[in-house]
Motif scaffolding. Structure first.
Motif, mmCIF file in Angstrom:
data_model
loop_
_atom_site.group_PDB
_atom_site.id
_atom_site.type_symbol
_atom_site.label_atom_id
_atom_site.label_comp_id
_atom_site.label_asym_id
_atom_site.label_seq_id
_atom_site.Cartn_x
_atom_site.Cartn_y
_atom_site.Cartn_z
ATOM 1 N N ASN A 144 31.929 -65.074 27.835
ATOM 2 C CA ASN A 144 32.614 -63.865 27.381
ATOM 3 C C ASN A 144 31.594 -62.746 27.119
ATOM 4 N N ILE A 145 30.477 -63.105 26.519
ATOM 5 C CA ILE A 145 29.429 -62.104 26.243
ATOM 6 C C ILE A 145 28.888 -61.558 27.571
ATOM 7 N N ALA A 146 28.616 -62.460 28.513
ATOM 8 C CA ALA A 146 28.079 -62.011 29.812
ATOM 9 C C ALA A 146 29.075 -61.088 30.511
ATOM 10 N N ARG A 147 30.351 -61.461 30.440
ATOM 11 C CA ARG A 147 31.385 -60.665 31.124
ATOM 12 C C ARG A 147 31.480 -59.256 30.543
ATOM 13 N N TYR A 148 31.495 -59.168 29.222
ATOM 14 C CA TYR A 148 31.707 -57.850 28.599
ATOM 15 C C TYR A 148 30.412 -57.071 28.349
ATOM 16 N N THR A 149 29.268 -57.637 28.795
ATOM 17 C CA THR A 149 28.033 -56.857 28.743
ATOM 18 C C THR A 149 27.476 -56.668 30.164
ATOM 19 N N ALA A 150 28.331 -56.899 31.161
ATOM 20 C CA ALA A 150 27.860 -56.854 32.558
ATOM 21 C C ALA A 150 27.275 -55.486 32.912
ATOM 22 N N ASP A 151 27.822 -54.407 32.325
ATOM 23 C CA ASP A 151 27.334 -53.061 32.662
ATOM 24 C C ASP A 151 26.334 -52.521 31.634
ATOM 25 N N HIS A 152 25.866 -53.392 30.794
ATOM 26 C CA HIS A 152 24.857 -53.022 29.786
ATOM 27 C C HIS A 152 23.550 -52.713 30.519
ATOM 28 N N PRO A 153 22.780 -51.695 30.080
ATOM 29 C CA PRO A 153 21.504 -51.415 30.766
ATOM 30 C C PRO A 153 20.602 -52.645 30.838
ATOM 31 N N ASP A 154 20.677 -53.531 29.835
ATOM 32 C CA ASP A 154 19.868 -54.759 29.859
ATOM 33 C C ASP A 154 20.719 -55.977 30.174
ATOM 34 N N GLY A 155 21.921 -55.741 30.673
ATOM 35 C CA GLY A 155 22.867 -56.856 30.788
ATOM 36 C C GLY A 155 22.934 -57.442 32.170
ATOM 37 N N PRO A 156 23.764 -58.473 32.352
ATOM 38 C CA PRO A 156 24.540 -59.097 31.288
ATOM 39 C C PRO A 156 23.641 -59.825 30.292
ATOM 40 N N LEU A 157 24.031 -59.750 29.004
ATOM 41 C CA LEU A 157 23.191 -60.355 27.977
ATOM 42 C C LEU A 157 23.416 -61.868 27.927
ATOM 43 N N ALA A 158 22.316 -62.597 27.823
ATOM 44 C CA ALA A 158 22.398 -64.064 27.784
ATOM 45 C C ALA A 158 22.496 -64.537 26.334
#
Ligand code: FAD
Length: 429
Positions: A211-225
Motif C-alpha cells: 500500500n505504501i509503495a502504491r501510494y508513493t509511486a509518484d514521490h520524488p524518492d518513491g516508491p518508498l520501501a
C-alpha cells in the motif's frame, strides 16, 4: 512549500488550490507525492491545515470558496475532510478526559523512557529517521524539516510506530505535536488513538508495504520501501472509560455584550479577527500564543515560529483594522496588569477548545469569566456541528448538507469570489 503564517498567505494558497478541490482531490488525495523537487506546494492536497488550525482561515470560508467553484457533489470529499477536523474538535469537547489522560500517560511514558536505555535508543532512532525502514525514516525527517506530513504518511507513520517499532503511542503523538505546523490537540490525539484501535474500539490501522509503495509511486524518492513491517495490528486497550459530558457552549455574543470598551484576545487557534465578525471594535488587541505548552519537550523551530508569528500577524492586522493598540500576553506577564494598564476590565476571546492553549490561558481567564467580564465567541459551524460529534464521524457526516444549507454556506458572493478557472476533469495528478 513555504508556509507563511499570515492570513493573506493562507488565502493565496486557498486560491491556488481551489481548481483542484473538486473531483481531482477526491481521486488523488490519498497519494503522498512528496514535496515537489522543484519546490512549491503539493498539487493533490491543499496543505491548508496550518492556516486552519491557527484560525487564520476559517472552515466556513474555505468550504464557501470551494463551493464557489465546484458543485456540492464534486466537492463532497474535500468538504467531508474539513468536517473531520470539526468532528474531532466536537468529539474532544465532549470527552475532554481523552486529552487529560493523553497528557498524563505521555508524561508517564517520557518518565519511563528516562530510566530505560533500550527505549531511549529506539525512540531516538525513530525521531531521527534511523530505523532502517526507508519510508518511515523519510517521513520522520520530512516532519522535522518541513513541519508537514501528508495524511496517509501520518497514518502509516503512526501505525509503524505503534505496531512495528512497538513504541508507546503517546510518545509518537508528542513527536507530532512538537513538530507539526498544524499540531492540533483534537485531530492529532484522536487520529493516533484511531490508528491504535482506541478511538473506534478494536479497529486498528495496519501499514502495509504494498500500500505504501502504491501510494508513493509518484514521490520524488518513491516508491518508498518499508521492509520488516509488523503483519498484524492488535488493538491497544486502556483501563479508563472516557464518558461523554454534556456540551456546555457559550451563548452567542450580542452587539450589546461588546458595547463597553474591551480587549480582544487572539490565540493559537484563533489568530485572525476576520472570521469573528465583531459588531464593535476592541480598544486593545492581545496576542496570547502558547506553542511551548504543546509538550514538556522542545518544540520544533518551524512549528514554534509558525504559531508565534500567526498570532503576531493576526494581532497586527486586527489592531490596524480597528485602530486599536496591541499588547503581548506572555507566559510571565499577568493579564490583569495588561488590562489595568489599558484601563480595561473586560475581554472577548474566540472559544478555546480542549488542549494546551486552553490549559495555559484559562487560569487567568477564569476570574473574568466568573465575574461576567469575558465573552466567548464560537463560530456557527462548530456550534451547529459539535452536538452531532457524539460518537463516530457518521453522525456528523449525515448532517453536512443540512448544516451547510442552514448556515447558507453555498459559495462566496459573486463580488468576492476568488477568480480561478473551473476544474477540468482528468486534472488529477
Ligand atoms: C496520526 C495523525 C495525526 C494527525 N494530526 C493532525 C494534527 O495535529 N492537526 C491536523 O490539522 N490534522 C491532523 N491529522 C489529520 C490530517 O492528516 C491533516 O489534517 C491533513 O493531512 C492536513 O493536510 P492538508 O491540509 O493538505 O489536508 P487536505 O487533504 O487538503 O484536507 C483539507 C483540510 O481538511 C482537514 N482534514 C483533512 N484530513 C483530515 C483528517 N483525517 N482529520 C482531520 N482533519 C482533516 C484539514 O484541516 C485539512 O487542512 C492527523 C492525521 C493522522 C493520521
Amino acid at each position: 512549500m513555504v508556509f507563511t503564517p499570515t492570513r493573506s498567505a493562507g488565502l493565496e494558497r486557498l486560491s491556488d488550490f481551489l481548481p483542484r478541490a473538486g473531483r481531482a482531490y477526491a481521486n488523488s488525495r490519498n497519494h503522498d507525492n512528496g514535496t515537489p523537487k522543484a519546490g512549491g506546494a503539493r498539487s493533490n492536497v491543499s496543505q491548508l491545515s496550518p492556516w486552519l488550525h491557527a484560525g487564520l482561515l476559517s472552515e466556513t470560508e474555505v468550504i464557501g470558496a470551494v463551493l464557489g467553484q465546484h458543485s456540492p457533489s464534486a466537492a463532497e470529499k474535500f468538504i467531508a475532510e474539513v468536517f473531520w477536523r470539526v468532528y474531532f474538535k466536537g468529539y474532544l469537547e465532549q470527552r475532554p478526559s481523552v486529552w487529560r489522560s493523553y497528557v498524563e500517560t505521555r508524561d508517564a511514558a517520557l518518565a519511563r523512557m528516562e530510566g530505560n536505555a533500550g527505549v531511549r535508543t529506539a525512540y531516538q532512532e525513530a525521531i531521527e529517521g534511523r530505523t532502517g525502514i526507508e519510508a518511515f525514516d523519510h517521513w520522520a525527517r520530512e516532519l522535522v524539516e518541513t513541519g508537514y506530513l501528508h495524511n496517509h504518511a501520518r497514518m502509516w507513520f503512526a501505525s509503524i510506530w505503534i505496531f512495528t517499532l512497538r513504541l508507546e503511542w503517546e510518545l509518537g503523538a508528542d513527536f507530532f505535536l512538537r513538530n507539526l505546523l498544524d499540531a492540533d490537540a483534537a485531530s492529532n490525539t484522536l487520529s493516533w488513538r484511531w490508528v491504535a484501535g482506541l478511538h473506534t474500539k478494536g479497529k486498528t490501522y495496519l501499514a502495509r508495504p504494498d500500500n505504501i509503495a502504491r501510494y508513493t509511486a509518484d514521490h520524488p524518492d518513491g516508491p518508498l520501501a518499508a521492509q520488516g513491517l509488523a503483519d498484524d495490528a492488535p488493538a491497544l486497550e486502556e483501563a479508563v472509560e472516557h464518558t461523554r459530558i454534556r456540551l456546555d457552549l457559550p451563548q452567542p455574543v450580542s452587539p450589546d455584550d461588546l458595547a463597553k470598551p474591551y480587549a480582544l484576545i487572539l490565540h493559537d487557534e484563533a489568530a485572525s479577527h476576520v472570521p469573528l465578525d465583531l459588531p464593535h471594535p476592541p480598544a486593545l488587541v492581545i496576542a496570547a500564543a502558547r506553542p511551548q505548552s504543546r509538550s514538556p519537550g522542545a518544540i520544533g523551530a518551524k512549528a514554534l515560529r509558525f504559531a508565534d508569528e500567526a498570532v503576531a500577524s493576526g494581532v497586527a492586522e486586527a489592531a490596524l483594522a480597528f485602530g486599536a493598540t496591541s499588547a503581548v500576553w506572555e507566559e510571565d506577564r499577568n493579564l490583569a496588569t495588561i488590562l489595568a494598564g489599558a484601563g480595561l476590565d473586560r475581554v472577548v476571546f474566540p472559544y478555546l477548545p480542549t488542549g494546551w492553549t486552553r490549559e495555559a490561558l484559562m487560569p487567568e481567564l477564569a476570574p473574568l469569566i466568573d465575574s461576567h467580564r469575558a465573552h466567548v465567541i464560537l463560530g456557527d459551524l462548530s456550534r451547529a456541528t459539535w452536538p452531532h460529534a457524539k460518537a463516530g464521524f457518521f453522525g456528523v457526516k449525515k448532517q453536512i448538507e443540512k448544516t451547510l444549507r442552514e448556515l447558507a454556506i453555498t459559495g462566496p458572493p459573486s463580488d468576492t469570489a476568488i477568480q480561478n478557472p473551473p476544474e477540468t476533469l482528468g486534472e488529477a495528478n
